[in-house]
Scaffold this motif. Structure first.
Motif, PDB file in Angstrom:
ATOM      1  N   PRO A  16       8.699  -8.673  -4.655  1.00  0.00           N
ATOM      2  CA  PRO A  16       8.324  -9.317  -6.131  1.00  0.00           C
ATOM      3  C   PRO A  16       6.855 -10.239  -5.845  1.00  0.00           C
ATOM      4  O   PRO A  16       6.618 -10.858  -4.880  1.00  0.00           O
ATOM      5  CB  PRO A  16       9.619 -10.270  -6.452  1.00  0.00           C
ATOM      6  N   GLY A  17       5.977 -10.032  -6.794  1.00  0.00           N
ATOM      7  CA  GLY A  17       4.666 -10.889  -6.657  1.00  0.00           C
ATOM      8  C   GLY A  17       3.699  -9.975  -5.761  1.00  0.00           C
ATOM      9  O   GLY A  17       2.664 -10.248  -5.860  1.00  0.00           O
ATOM     10  N   ALA A  18       4.175  -8.877  -5.112  1.00  0.00           N
ATOM     11  CA  ALA A  18       3.021  -8.286  -4.483  1.00  0.00           C
ATOM     12  C   ALA A  18       2.256  -7.364  -5.376  1.00  0.00           C
ATOM     13  O   ALA A  18       2.726  -6.840  -6.602  1.00  0.00           O
ATOM     14  CB  ALA A  18       3.821  -7.143  -3.456  1.00  0.00           C
ATOM     15  N   VAL A  19       0.886  -7.007  -4.996  1.00  0.00           N
ATOM     16  CA  VAL A  19      -0.086  -6.283  -5.890  1.00  0.00           C
ATOM     17  C   VAL A  19       0.105  -4.810  -5.390  1.00  0.00           C
ATOM     18  O   VAL A  19      -0.047  -4.729  -4.063  1.00  0.00           O
ATOM     19  CB  VAL A  19      -1.408  -6.843  -5.418  1.00  0.00           C
ATOM     20  N   PRO A  20       0.654  -3.910  -6.191  1.00  0.00           N
ATOM     21  CA  PRO A  20       0.534  -2.528  -5.655  1.00  0.00           C
ATOM     22  C   PRO A  20      -0.620  -1.871  -5.726  1.00  0.00           C
ATOM     23  O   PRO A  20      -1.163  -1.837  -6.670  1.00  0.00           O
ATOM     24  CB  PRO A  20       1.800  -1.902  -6.883  1.00  0.00           C
ATOM     25  N   VAL A  21      -1.298  -1.510  -4.677  1.00  0.00           N
ATOM     26  CA  VAL A  21      -2.355  -0.601  -4.346  1.00  0.00           C
ATOM     27  C   VAL A  21      -2.157   0.462  -3.303  1.00  0.00           C
ATOM     28  O   VAL A  21      -2.305  -0.046  -2.222  1.00  0.00           O
ATOM     29  CB  VAL A  21      -3.455  -1.572  -4.124  1.00  0.00           C
ATOM     30  N   ALA A  22      -1.570   1.517  -3.880  1.00  0.00           N
ATOM     31  CA  ALA A  22      -1.514   2.555  -3.078  1.00  0.00           C
ATOM     32  C   ALA A  22      -2.552   3.220  -2.088  1.00  0.00           C
ATOM     33  O   ALA A  22      -3.676   3.028  -2.620  1.00  0.00           O
ATOM     34  CB  ALA A  22      -0.827   3.705  -3.425  1.00  0.00           C
ATOM     35  N   TRP A  23      -2.495   3.230  -0.609  1.00  0.00           N
ATOM     36  CA  TRP A  23      -3.348   3.552   0.173  1.00  0.00           C
ATOM     37  C   TRP A  23      -3.582   5.072  -0.155  1.00  0.00           C
ATOM     38  O   TRP A  23      -4.893   5.779  -0.438  1.00  0.00           O
ATOM     39  CB  TRP A  23      -2.969   3.485   1.561  1.00  0.00           C
ATOM     40  N   LYS A  24      -2.463   5.850  -0.261  1.00  0.00           N
ATOM     41  CA  LYS A  24      -2.442   7.292  -0.528  1.00  0.00           C
ATOM     42  C   LYS A  24      -1.399   7.714  -1.753  1.00  0.00           C
ATOM     43  O   LYS A  24      -0.568   6.837  -1.685  1.00  0.00           O
ATOM     44  CB  LYS A  24      -2.327   8.131   0.620  1.00  0.00           C
ATOM     45  N   GLN A  25      -1.465   8.684  -2.489  1.00  0.00           N
ATOM     46  CA  GLN A  25      -0.647   8.886  -3.333  1.00  0.00           C
ATOM     47  C   GLN A  25      -0.262  10.518  -3.335  1.00  0.00           C
ATOM     48  O   GLN A  25      -0.857  11.264  -2.788  1.00  0.00           O
ATOM     49  CB  GLN A  25      -1.005   8.534  -4.907  1.00  0.00           C
ATOM     50  N   TRP A  26       0.893  10.771  -3.931  1.00  0.00           N
ATOM     51  CA  TRP A  26       1.273  12.146  -4.360  1.00  0.00           C
ATOM     52  C   TRP A  26       0.653  12.578  -5.306  1.00  0.00           C
ATOM     53  O   TRP A  26       0.146  11.911  -6.235  1.00  0.00           O
ATOM     54  CB  TRP A  26       2.884  12.151  -4.407  1.00  0.00           C
ATOM     55  N   PRO A  27       0.445  13.898  -5.428  1.00  0.00           N
ATOM     56  CA  PRO A  27       0.697  15.075  -4.681  1.00  0.00           C
ATOM     57  C   PRO A  27      -0.389  14.949  -3.472  1.00  0.00           C
ATOM     58  O   PRO A  27      -1.243  14.797  -3.433  1.00  0.00           O
ATOM     59  CB  PRO A  27       0.672  16.132  -5.491  1.00  0.00           C
ATOM     60  N   VAL A  73       0.790  -1.049  -0.003  1.00  0.00           N
ATOM     61  CA  VAL A  73       0.126  -0.179  -0.051  1.00  0.00           C
ATOM     62  C   VAL A  73       0.708   1.278  -0.097  1.00  0.00           C
ATOM     63  O   VAL A  73       0.167   2.316   0.170  1.00  0.00           O
ATOM     64  CB  VAL A  73      -1.082   0.110   1.374  1.00  0.00           C
ATOM     65  N   ARG A  74       2.225   1.270  -0.263  1.00  0.00           N
ATOM     66  CA  ARG A  74       3.211   2.275  -0.354  1.00  0.00           C
ATOM     67  C   ARG A  74       2.891   3.195  -1.675  1.00  0.00           C
ATOM     68  O   ARG A  74       2.153   2.648  -2.448  1.00  0.00           O
ATOM     69  CB  ARG A  74       4.574   1.767  -0.098  1.00  0.00           C
ATOM     70  N   THR A  75       3.207   4.435  -1.860  1.00  0.00           N
ATOM     71  CA  THR A  75       3.160   5.021  -2.950  1.00  0.00           C
ATOM     72  C   THR A  75       3.840   4.465  -3.999  1.00  0.00           C
ATOM     73  O   THR A  75       5.039   3.914  -3.817  1.00  0.00           O
ATOM     74  CB  THR A  75       3.549   6.425  -2.865  1.00  0.00           C
ATOM     75  N   ASP A  76       3.658   4.814  -5.103  1.00  0.00           N
ATOM     76  CA  ASP A  76       4.422   4.342  -6.537  1.00  0.00           C
ATOM     77  C   ASP A  76       6.082   4.808  -6.208  1.00  0.00           C
ATOM     78  O   ASP A  76       6.789   3.785  -6.402  1.00  0.00           O
ATOM     79  CB  ASP A  76       4.046   5.119  -7.779  1.00  0.00           C
ATOM     80  N   ALA A  77       6.201   6.009  -5.854  1.00  0.00           N
ATOM     81  CA  ALA A  77       7.481   6.557  -5.589  1.00  0.00           C
ATOM     82  C   ALA A  77       8.323   5.643  -4.474  1.00  0.00           C
ATOM     83  O   ALA A  77       9.425   5.450  -4.840  1.00  0.00           O
ATOM     84  CB  ALA A  77       7.604   7.885  -4.981  1.00  0.00           C
ATOM     85  N   GLU A  78       7.667   5.128  -3.152  1.00  0.00           N
ATOM     86  CA  GLU A  78       8.209   4.468  -2.314  1.00  0.00           C
ATOM     87  C   GLU A  78       8.705   3.122  -3.006  1.00  0.00           C
ATOM     88  O   GLU A  78       9.942   2.543  -2.724  1.00  0.00           O
ATOM     89  CB  GLU A  78       7.316   4.138  -1.277  1.00  0.00           C
ATOM     90  N   PHE A  95      -8.516   2.512  -4.461  1.00  0.00           N
ATOM     91  CA  PHE A  95      -8.137   1.653  -3.624  1.00  0.00           C
ATOM     92  C   PHE A  95      -9.202   0.485  -3.459  1.00  0.00           C
ATOM     93  O   PHE A  95      -8.778  -0.668  -3.519  1.00  0.00           O
ATOM     94  CB  PHE A  95      -7.984   2.376  -2.150  1.00  0.00           C
ATOM     95  N   ASP A  96     -10.543   0.843  -3.283  1.00  0.00           N
ATOM     96  CA  ASP A  96     -11.672  -0.057  -3.113  1.00  0.00           C
ATOM     97  C   ASP A  96     -11.674  -1.138  -4.184  1.00  0.00           C
ATOM     98  O   ASP A  96     -11.622  -2.616  -3.921  1.00  0.00           O
ATOM     99  CB  ASP A  96     -13.047   0.629  -2.763  1.00  0.00           C
ATOM    100  N   ASP A  97     -11.619  -0.691  -5.388  1.00  0.00           N
ATOM    101  CA  ASP A  97     -11.771  -1.652  -6.485  1.00  0.00           C
ATOM    102  C   ASP A  97     -10.656  -2.510  -6.750  1.00  0.00           C
ATOM    103  O   ASP A  97     -10.582  -3.797  -6.852  1.00  0.00           O
ATOM    104  CB  ASP A  97     -12.079  -0.650  -7.739  1.00  0.00           C
ATOM    105  N   ALA A  98      -9.332  -1.852  -6.462  1.00  0.00           N
ATOM    106  CA  ALA A  98      -8.150  -2.776  -6.636  1.00  0.00           C
ATOM    107  C   ALA A  98      -8.023  -3.563  -5.526  1.00  0.00           C
ATOM    108  O   ALA A  98      -7.393  -4.826  -5.831  1.00  0.00           O
ATOM    109  CB  ALA A  98      -6.971  -1.528  -6.550  1.00  0.00           C
ATOM    110  N   VAL A  99      -8.334  -3.427  -4.234  1.00  0.00           N
ATOM    111  CA  VAL A  99      -7.974  -4.331  -3.142  1.00  0.00           C
ATOM    112  C   VAL A  99      -9.415  -5.314  -3.455  1.00  0.00           C
ATOM    113  O   VAL A  99      -8.796  -6.504  -3.111  1.00  0.00           O
ATOM    114  CB  VAL A  99      -8.112  -3.515  -1.877  1.00  0.00           C
TER     115      VAL A  99
END
Length: 136
Positions: A46-57, A33-38, A65-69
């Motif tokens: 590897p293999g984790a699904v990236p679904v940011a909880w919060k994003q910049w800016p 749930v980290r940001t794309d930048a993190e 988030f809801d749909d992706a999770v």
């Protein structure tokens, strides 16, 4: 190893090692749930699904988030949620639970707790425990 029960409105807390075991056994999907930048600069699992909880800016809530999770949980697997330190992933686990999903927080996060010099990566965390990760 067993999950640690919480009073916090989600399934519980798990160690990074247990989360990895569940992921390897096909019993859970790891959601980062980290940001794309993190993920880009600090590293990713590897293999984790990236679904940011919060994003910049501005660290605004991720409107997808809801749909992706929900999509990550398709197939009925439990979710194990990972952030930098184990704080955002608690909030994300609570939200996933509100959506009817079985969601756990990964204790210590990806980078662990800060040490006396406020540096992360030396006291706990996914990387500190030697679990798989990569860096671009």
């Amino acid at each position: 190893m067993q999950p640690r029960a919480t009073q916090g409105g989600y399934a519980g807390d798990v160690s990074p090692q247990l989360a990895w075991q569940w992921m390897q056994a096909g019993q859970a999907v790891l959601v980062d749930v980290r940001t794309d930048a993190e993920r880009e600069w600090v590293g990713f699992v590897p293999g984790a699904v990236p679904v940011a909880w919060k994003q910049w800016p501005g660290m605004a809530m991720n409107p997808q988030f809801d749909d992706a999770v929900r999509q990550a949980a398709a197939g009925g697997n439990k979710l194990v949620l990972l952030c930098r330190s184990g704080v955002r992933s608690i909030a994300a686990a609570k939200r996933a639970t509100e959506l009817g999903l079985e969601a756990y927080n990964i204790l210590e996060g990806f980078e662990g707790d800060p040490d006396a010099q406020a540096h992360r990566g030396r006291r706990g965390g996914w990387r500190h425990h030697g679990l798989p990760w990569r860096q671009n």
